[in-house]
Design a protein around this motif. Structure first.
Motif, mmCIF file in Angstrom:
data_model
loop_
_atom_site.group_PDB
_atom_site.id
_atom_site.type_symbol
_atom_site.label_atom_id
_atom_site.label_comp_id
_atom_site.label_asym_id
_atom_site.label_seq_id
_atom_site.Cartn_x
_atom_site.Cartn_y
_atom_site.Cartn_z
ATOM 1 N N LEU A 126 0.834 -1.205 0.000
ATOM 2 C CA LEU A 126 0.000 0.000 0.000
ATOM 3 C C LEU A 126 0.867 1.254 0.000
ATOM 4 O O LEU A 126 0.628 2.204 -0.745
ATOM 5 C CB LEU A 126 -0.916 -0.022 1.215
ATOM 6 C CG LEU A 126 -1.849 1.170 1.406
ATOM 7 C CD1 LEU A 126 -2.754 1.357 0.195
ATOM 8 C CD2 LEU A 126 -2.696 0.986 2.664
ATOM 9 N N LEU A 127 1.901 1.251 0.828
ATOM 10 C CA LEU A 127 2.802 2.401 0.888
ATOM 11 C C LEU A 127 3.476 2.637 -0.465
ATOM 12 O O LEU A 127 3.536 3.772 -0.956
ATOM 13 C CB LEU A 127 3.880 2.147 1.957
ATOM 14 C CG LEU A 127 4.944 3.222 2.048
ATOM 15 C CD1 LEU A 127 4.936 3.870 3.408
ATOM 16 C CD2 LEU A 127 6.322 2.643 1.766
ATOM 17 N N LEU A 128 3.959 1.579 -1.074
ATOM 18 C CA LEU A 128 4.680 1.737 -2.339
ATOM 19 C C LEU A 128 3.741 2.170 -3.463
ATOM 20 O O LEU A 128 4.087 3.044 -4.270
ATOM 21 C CB LEU A 128 5.379 0.424 -2.715
ATOM 22 C CG LEU A 128 6.553 0.025 -1.814
ATOM 23 C CD1 LEU A 128 7.064 -1.361 -2.175
ATOM 24 C CD2 LEU A 128 7.676 1.047 -1.922
ATOM 25 N N MET A 129 2.560 1.579 -3.537
ATOM 26 C CA MET A 129 1.669 1.903 -4.650
ATOM 27 C C MET A 129 1.016 3.271 -4.462
ATOM 28 O O MET A 129 0.904 4.062 -5.400
ATOM 29 C CB MET A 129 0.607 0.812 -4.806
ATOM 30 C CG MET A 129 1.173 -0.462 -5.415
ATOM 31 S SD MET A 129 -0.097 -1.660 -5.859
ATOM 32 C CE MET A 129 -0.534 -2.302 -4.244
ATOM 33 N N ARG A 130 0.567 3.533 -3.249
ATOM 34 C CA ARG A 130 -0.192 4.771 -3.018
ATOM 35 C C ARG A 130 0.726 5.973 -2.847
ATOM 36 O O ARG A 130 0.489 7.030 -3.448
ATOM 37 C CB ARG A 130 -1.071 4.579 -1.761
ATOM 38 C CG ARG A 130 -1.789 5.822 -1.325
ATOM 39 C CD ARG A 130 -3.095 5.999 -2.057
ATOM 40 N NE ARG A 130 -3.730 7.236 -1.595
ATOM 41 C CZ ARG A 130 -3.945 8.290 -2.390
ATOM 42 N NH1 ARG A 130 -3.616 8.246 -3.666
ATOM 43 N NH2 ARG A 130 -4.510 9.363 -1.927
ATOM 44 N N TYR A 131 1.775 5.851 -2.057
ATOM 45 C CA TYR A 131 2.565 7.021 -1.676
ATOM 46 C C TYR A 131 3.901 7.110 -2.388
ATOM 47 O O TYR A 131 4.612 8.095 -2.227
ATOM 48 C CB TYR A 131 2.765 7.044 -0.155
ATOM 49 C CG TYR A 131 1.446 7.087 0.553
ATOM 50 C CD1 TYR A 131 0.977 5.991 1.263
ATOM 51 C CD2 TYR A 131 0.628 8.206 0.455
ATOM 52 C CE1 TYR A 131 -0.262 6.030 1.871
ATOM 53 C CE2 TYR A 131 -0.611 8.244 1.063
ATOM 54 C CZ TYR A 131 -1.052 7.154 1.763
ATOM 55 O OH TYR A 131 -2.276 7.185 2.361
ATOM 56 N N GLY A 134 2.106 6.766 -6.571
ATOM 57 C CA GLY A 134 1.053 7.746 -6.750
ATOM 58 C C GLY A 134 -0.253 7.187 -7.294
ATOM 59 O O GLY A 134 -1.036 7.924 -7.895
ATOM 60 N N MET A 135 -0.493 5.913 -7.105
ATOM 61 C CA MET A 135 -1.777 5.357 -7.551
ATOM 62 C C MET A 135 -2.911 5.903 -6.698
ATOM 63 O O MET A 135 -2.720 6.210 -5.521
ATOM 64 C CB MET A 135 -1.757 3.834 -7.415
ATOM 65 C CG MET A 135 -0.911 3.121 -8.442
ATOM 66 S SD MET A 135 -1.126 1.326 -8.244
ATOM 67 C CE MET A 135 -0.158 0.732 -9.599
ATOM 68 N N THR A 136 -4.089 5.964 -7.289
ATOM 69 C CA THR A 136 -5.273 6.384 -6.531
ATOM 70 C C THR A 136 -5.744 5.230 -5.645
ATOM 71 O O THR A 136 -5.333 4.081 -5.832
ATOM 72 C CB THR A 136 -6.414 6.772 -7.483
ATOM 73 O OG1 THR A 136 -6.775 5.610 -8.247
ATOM 74 C CG2 THR A 136 -5.982 7.881 -8.444
#
Lengths: 172, 129
Positions: A126-131, A134-136
């Motif tokens: 979650l950290l890598l994809m979202r933050y 920059g995925m929504t």
């Protein structure tokens, strides 16, 4: 819309390989980096990227609503499968060295390595994809195949943990 | 409680800074993966084309078989008109083989028929046709 999604939809529509190449060049590097940050060996990460794109090609035109999410889901599943196969081999070969969790690359600063080591696999993804990528929330939900509300809840909990963790490092 | 947008943005920037040193791939190795993916894409497109043509051929064969079955079940069209009504009853000018004027009999409205004689007349009428 995620970067490159429109390019892959055009490729599905008219078969012009240039659109596919555009999507590949946009996604291959961040995908490889994501895999390595998850602890995948670098050489293995190249194999996984190639295999992920091959499987992606077979599926994407049937459901082109979220191409990038599909690609990442395939790649993450491949990475998980390979790690589990290594674990099974390690147990059968009684080699404990392969049983440990995947490690972050050594180039990362100590703080980043500590941060990643302190997260469970779901939080790390979650950290890598979202933050980082920059995925929504919606894209992350499509990759992880969970409801968007679940992703939002987990993201909020993760941010609280990170906030506390960063405050501790500043004070410590 | 959800974090506000500013807090999320600050944390995102912090994480991006921490992970800025993450390793990058060798472009040549990624290009090899692109070639592999391209080859797979071409094979997939060829396979899709074959499936489309095979499906079309199957539909055509199925349609032809259906038409053949229907023709067999219902028989071919004959294209020949049926014999007009009353063909076995010749007109007044003609007479039966036994000299009976069956047309006059009809006109008189006698309503009776000497079956054998009218049958003979019918045979002569058909033969005349």
């Amino acid at each position: 819309m995620a970067e490159g999604d429109d390019a892959i939809r055009r490729w599905c529509h008219d078969g012009d390989e240039r659109w596919f190449e555009r999507f590949y060049h946009a996604q291959a590097t961040p995908l490889w980096r994501l895999l390595v940050l998850r602890g995948v060996d670098r050489d293995e990460a190249y194999d996984i990227v190639a295999e992920a794109f091959s499987r992606f090609i077979q599926q994407v035109c049937k459901r082109a609503d979220a191409p990038r999410a599909l690609l990442y889901r395939i790649a993450l599943n491949l990475g998980t499968d390979r790690f589990r196969r290594r674990q099974v081999r390690a147990v059968s070969d009684t080699d404990p060295d392969d049983l440990h969790a995947p490690e972050s690359p050594p180039e990362l600063p100590e703080e980043a390595r500590r941060l990643m080591a302190g997260l469970d696999p779901g939080e790390r993804d979650l950290l890598l994809m979202r933050y980082w990528l920059g995925m929504t929330h919606r894209e992350v939900a499509q990759v992880l195949e969970v409801p968007e509300g679940t992703v939002r809840r987990r993201a909020a909990a993760l941010l609280r943990r990170l906030h506390e963790g960063f405050d501790d490092t500043r004070c410590g | 409680m959800t974090p506000d947008a500013d807090e999320e943005r600050r944390l995102r920037e912090r994480i991006q800074a921490l992970l800025a040193e993450a390793p990058s791939p060798d472009p040549r190795c990624l290009e090899a993966g692109l070639e592999q993916a391209r080859a797979r894409a071409r094979r997939a497109r060829r396979a899709r084309r074959v499936m489309v043509w095979a499906g079309a051929a199957l539909l055509a064969a199925s349609a032809a078989a259906s038409i053949g079955w229907w023709t067999t079940a219902n028989g071919p069209p004959t294209g020949q008109p049926e014999a007009p009504a009353g063909a076995d009853k010749p007109s007044g000018a003609e007479s039966g083989s036994d000299g009976t004027d069956t047309g006059a009999q009809r006109e008189s409205g006698s309503g009776s028929r000497r079956g054998v004689e009218s049958g003979d007349s019918a045979v002569i009428y058909r033969r005349a046709q």
